[in-house]
Design a protein around this motif. Structure first.
Motif, PDB file in Angstrom:
ATOM      1  N   ASP A 291       1.161  -1.179  -0.255  1.00  9.20           N
ATOM      2  CA  ASP A 291       0.129   0.022   0.082  1.00  9.20           C
ATOM      3  C   ASP A 291       0.800   1.263   0.168  1.00  9.20           C
ATOM      4  O   ASP A 291       0.509   2.379   0.361  1.00  9.20           O
ATOM      5  CB  ASP A 291      -1.115   0.113   1.124  1.00  9.20           C
ATOM      6  CG  ASP A 291      -0.287  -0.228   2.473  1.00  9.20           C
ATOM      7  OD1 ASP A 291       0.998  -0.031   2.422  1.00  9.20           O
ATOM      8  OD2 ASP A 291      -1.020  -0.003   3.371  1.00  9.20           O
ATOM      9  N   GLY A 292       1.892   1.039  -0.611  1.00 12.04           N
ATOM     10  CA  GLY A 292       2.970   2.425  -0.690  1.00 12.04           C
ATOM     11  C   GLY A 292       4.197   2.121   0.108  1.00 12.04           C
ATOM     12  O   GLY A 292       4.022   1.297   0.916  1.00 12.04           O
ATOM     13  N   PRO A 293       5.025   3.121  -0.090  1.00 11.26           N
ATOM     14  CA  PRO A 293       6.374   3.032   0.625  1.00 11.26           C
ATOM     15  C   PRO A 293       6.171   3.190   2.320  1.00 11.26           C
ATOM     16  O   PRO A 293       5.302   3.761   2.683  1.00 11.26           O
ATOM     17  CB  PRO A 293       7.192   4.255   0.090  1.00 11.26           C
ATOM     18  CG  PRO A 293       6.419   4.548  -1.105  1.00 11.26           C
ATOM     19  CD  PRO A 293       5.174   4.080  -0.832  1.00 11.26           C
ATOM     20  N   ARG A 294       6.980   2.527   3.017  1.00 11.99           N
ATOM     21  CA  ARG A 294       7.123   2.622   4.323  1.00 11.99           C
ATOM     22  C   ARG A 294       8.466   2.889   4.835  1.00 11.99           C
ATOM     23  O   ARG A 294       9.479   2.558   3.969  1.00 11.99           O
ATOM     24  CB  ARG A 294       6.505   1.265   5.044  1.00 11.99           C
ATOM     25  CG  ARG A 294       5.038   0.871   4.586  1.00 11.99           C
ATOM     26  CD  ARG A 294       4.572  -0.247   5.436  1.00 11.99           C
ATOM     27  NE  ARG A 294       5.242  -1.382   5.378  1.00 11.99           N
ATOM     28  CZ  ARG A 294       5.223  -2.256   6.606  1.00 11.99           C
ATOM     29  NH1 ARG A 294       4.670  -1.994   7.502  1.00 11.99           N
ATOM     30  NH2 ARG A 294       6.231  -3.105   6.367  1.00 11.99           N
ATOM     31  N   ALA A 295       8.501   3.396   5.978  1.00 11.89           N
ATOM     32  CA  ALA A 295       9.816   3.495   6.612  1.00 11.89           C
ATOM     33  C   ALA A 295      10.840   2.474   6.652  1.00 11.89           C
ATOM     34  O   ALA A 295      10.333   1.304   6.744  1.00 11.89           O
ATOM     35  CB  ALA A 295       9.763   4.193   8.058  1.00 11.89           C
ATOM     36  N   LEU A 296      12.196   2.510   6.204  1.00  5.07           N
ATOM     37  CA  LEU A 296      13.096   1.431   6.205  1.00  5.07           C
ATOM     38  C   LEU A 296      12.966   0.252   7.009  1.00  5.07           C
ATOM     39  O   LEU A 296      12.817  -0.939   6.658  1.00  5.07           O
ATOM     40  CB  LEU A 296      14.524   2.003   5.985  1.00  5.07           C
ATOM     41  CG  LEU A 296      15.547   0.969   5.854  1.00  5.07           C
ATOM     42  CD1 LEU A 296      16.660   1.634   4.833  1.00  5.07           C
ATOM     43  CD2 LEU A 296      16.220   0.601   7.260  1.00  5.07           C
ATOM     44  N   ALA A 297      12.954   0.642   8.453  1.00  6.04           N
ATOM     45  CA  ALA A 297      13.143  -0.259   9.602  1.00  6.04           C
ATOM     46  C   ALA A 297      11.949  -1.421   9.419  1.00  6.04           C
ATOM     47  O   ALA A 297      11.805  -2.562   9.289  1.00  6.04           O
ATOM     48  CB  ALA A 297      13.616   0.106  10.830  1.00  6.04           C
ATOM     49  N   PRO A 298      10.759  -0.816   9.690  1.00  6.59           N
ATOM     50  CA  PRO A 298       9.389  -1.637   9.839  1.00  6.59           C
ATOM     51  C   PRO A 298       9.190  -2.177   8.504  1.00  6.59           C
ATOM     52  O   PRO A 298       8.860  -3.504   8.585  1.00  6.59           O
ATOM     53  CB  PRO A 298       8.367  -0.536   9.898  1.00  6.59           C
ATOM     54  CG  PRO A 298       8.845   0.919  10.165  1.00  6.59           C
ATOM     55  CD  PRO A 298      10.322   0.827   9.888  1.00  6.59           C
ATOM     56  N   ALA A 299       9.761  -1.504   7.365  1.00  7.67           N
ATOM     57  CA  ALA A 299       9.421  -2.367   5.913  1.00  7.67           C
ATOM     58  C   ALA A 299      10.382  -3.615   5.792  1.00  7.67           C
ATOM     59  O   ALA A 299       9.730  -4.670   5.453  1.00  7.67           O
ATOM     60  CB  ALA A 299       9.766  -1.319   4.861  1.00  7.67           C
ATOM     61  N   ILE A 300      11.627  -3.486   6.298  1.00  5.46           N
ATOM     62  CA  ILE A 300      12.380  -4.605   6.072  1.00  5.46           C
ATOM     63  C   ILE A 300      11.986  -5.534   7.225  1.00  5.46           C
ATOM     64  O   ILE A 300      12.120  -6.928   6.917  1.00  5.46           O
ATOM     65  CB  ILE A 300      13.866  -4.316   6.514  1.00  5.46           C
ATOM     66  CG1 ILE A 300      14.325  -3.404   5.157  1.00  5.46           C
ATOM     67  CG2 ILE A 300      14.820  -5.443   6.333  1.00  5.46           C
ATOM     68  CD1 ILE A 300      15.826  -2.737   5.076  1.00  5.46           C
ATOM     69  N   GLU A 301      11.577  -5.244   8.494  1.00  2.74           N
ATOM     70  CA  GLU A 301      11.130  -6.357   9.510  1.00  2.74           C
ATOM     71  C   GLU A 301      10.182  -6.943   9.106  1.00  2.74           C
ATOM     72  O   GLU A 301       9.869  -8.214   9.011  1.00  2.74           O
ATOM     73  CB  GLU A 301      10.808  -5.490  10.791  1.00  2.74           C
ATOM     74  CG  GLU A 301      12.095  -5.049  11.513  1.00  2.74           C
ATOM     75  CD  GLU A 301      11.715  -4.010  12.855  1.00  2.74           C
ATOM     76  OE1 GLU A 301      10.671  -3.452  12.753  1.00  2.74           O
ATOM     77  OE2 GLU A 301      12.589  -3.576  13.501  1.00  2.74           O
ATOM     78  N   GLN A 302       8.803  -6.281   8.431  1.00  5.25           N
ATOM     79  CA  GLN A 302       8.013  -7.041   7.653  1.00  5.25           C
ATOM     80  C   GLN A 302       8.403  -8.034   6.802  1.00  5.25           C
ATOM     81  O   GLN A 302       7.804  -9.065   6.566  1.00  5.25           O
ATOM     82  CB  GLN A 302       6.944  -6.197   7.199  1.00  5.25           C
ATOM     83  CG  GLN A 302       5.549  -6.746   6.903  1.00  5.25           C
ATOM     84  CD  GLN A 302       4.873  -7.356   7.999  1.00  5.25           C
ATOM     85  OE1 GLN A 302       4.618  -6.628   8.926  1.00  5.25           O
ATOM     86  NE2 GLN A 302       4.579  -8.533   7.619  1.00  5.25           N
ATOM     87  N   ALA A 303       9.607  -7.825   5.937  1.00  4.83           N
ATOM     88  CA  ALA A 303       9.675  -8.635   4.673  1.00  4.83           C
ATOM     89  C   ALA A 303      10.547  -9.722   5.372  1.00  4.83           C
ATOM     90  O   ALA A 303      10.320 -10.773   4.949  1.00  4.83           O
ATOM     91  CB  ALA A 303      10.479  -7.666   3.737  1.00  4.83           C
ATOM     92  N   LEU A 304      11.332  -9.489   6.380  1.00  6.41           N
ATOM     93  CA  LEU A 304      12.122 -10.494   7.047  1.00  6.41           C
ATOM     94  C   LEU A 304      10.925 -11.591   7.622  1.00  6.41           C
ATOM     95  O   LEU A 304      11.195 -12.625   7.590  1.00  6.41           O
ATOM     96  CB  LEU A 304      13.050 -10.101   8.121  1.00  6.41           C
ATOM     97  CG  LEU A 304      14.226  -9.299   7.755  1.00  6.41           C
ATOM     98  CD1 LEU A 304      14.916  -8.789   8.969  1.00  6.41           C
ATOM     99  CD2 LEU A 304      15.148 -10.375   7.215  1.00  6.41           C
ATOM    100  N   GLU A 305       9.957 -11.189   8.223  1.00  5.87           N
ATOM    101  CA  GLU A 305       8.803 -11.883   8.849  1.00  5.87           C
ATOM    102  C   GLU A 305       8.044 -12.769   7.553  1.00  5.87           C
ATOM    103  O   GLU A 305       7.905 -13.991   7.803  1.00  5.87           O
ATOM    104  CB  GLU A 305       7.915 -11.195   9.583  1.00  5.87           C
ATOM    105  CG  GLU A 305       8.289 -10.507  10.750  1.00  5.87           C
ATOM    106  CD  GLU A 305       7.133  -9.743  11.509  1.00  5.87           C
ATOM    107  OE1 GLU A 305       6.032  -9.901  11.186  1.00  5.87           O
ATOM    108  OE2 GLU A 305       7.628  -9.020  12.375  1.00  5.87           O
ATOM    109  N   ASP A 306       7.847 -11.963   6.481  1.00 12.72           N
ATOM    110  CA  ASP A 306       6.912 -12.675   5.569  1.00 12.72           C
ATOM    111  C   ASP A 306       7.773 -13.612   4.576  1.00 12.72           C
ATOM    112  O   ASP A 306       7.065 -14.395   3.989  1.00 12.72           O
ATOM    113  CB  ASP A 306       6.468 -11.442   4.813  1.00 12.72           C
ATOM    114  CG  ASP A 306       5.480 -10.558   5.527  1.00 12.72           C
ATOM    115  OD1 ASP A 306       4.651 -11.129   6.583  1.00 12.72           O
ATOM    116  OD2 ASP A 306       4.993  -9.774   4.821  1.00 12.72           O
ATOM    117  N   SER A 307       9.164 -13.403   4.748  1.00  7.70           N
ATOM    118  CA  SER A 307       9.921 -14.350   3.452  1.00  7.70           C
ATOM    119  C   SER A 307      10.496 -15.275   4.423  1.00  7.70           C
ATOM    120  O   SER A 307      10.750 -15.647   5.272  1.00  7.70           O
ATOM    121  CB  SER A 307      10.791 -13.272   2.953  1.00  7.70           C
ATOM    122  OG  SER A 307      11.753 -12.659   3.458  1.00  7.70           O
TER     123      SER A 307
END
Length: 143
Positions: A127-143
């Motif tokens: 749903d659009g760009p997010r701040a670096l740390a939360p975006a990467i944390e979410q990607a680490l959880e999802d992948s």
């Protein structure tokens, strides 16, 4: 897994396209731009960028972003202060933040690339760009 690899390839392609453009850039890896508290600027990542950053971060043998109390980027190595994922660093780090590298690029010069990253984000359900740390944390959880 195939979709994951296709996404990484698409984001890498955007970054490669950027590197081929005749725009004046000269990153000296001084990392002043990585001091978010001092600059007041935090890169915003689309889902595809976060996925690539998480992939590169995991390749360093790490599993979770460190908590940083000094306001610096969590992707900076704690001992030498260098970017852990430099070759996979986000688009904003490549184009918008560093004065020493030539200052922010004119958005119009890279708008087509921004649109490509936004389309990848849309395809991933972002749903659009997010701040670096939360975006990467979410990607680490999802992948």
């Amino acid at each position: 897994m195939k979709r994951h690899e296709e996404t990484l390839a698409k984001v890498r392609s955007v970054y490669a396209d950027l590197s081929q453009r005749p725009l004046a850039r000269n990153c000296l890896r001084r990392t002043e731009c990585c001091q978010f508290r001092l600059t007041g600027k935090v890169p915003q990542l689309t889902c595809g960028e976060a996925l690539l950053a998480a992939h590169a971060f995991r390749a360093t043998g790490r599993k979770s972003l460190p908590l940083k109390n000094d306001g610096s980027c969590p992707l900076l190595h704690s001992e030498n202060g260098k970017c852990l994922i430099y070759e996979s660093r986000p688009f904003g780090c490549r184009t918008h933040f560093c004065q020493a590298a030539g200052g922010p690029m004119d958005r119009q010069e890279v708008l087509d690339l921004i649109r490509q990253l936004e389309e990848i984000d849309r395809l991933l359900g972002g749903d659009g760009p997010r701040a670096l740390a939360p975006a990467i944390e979410q990607a680490l959880e999802d992948s």
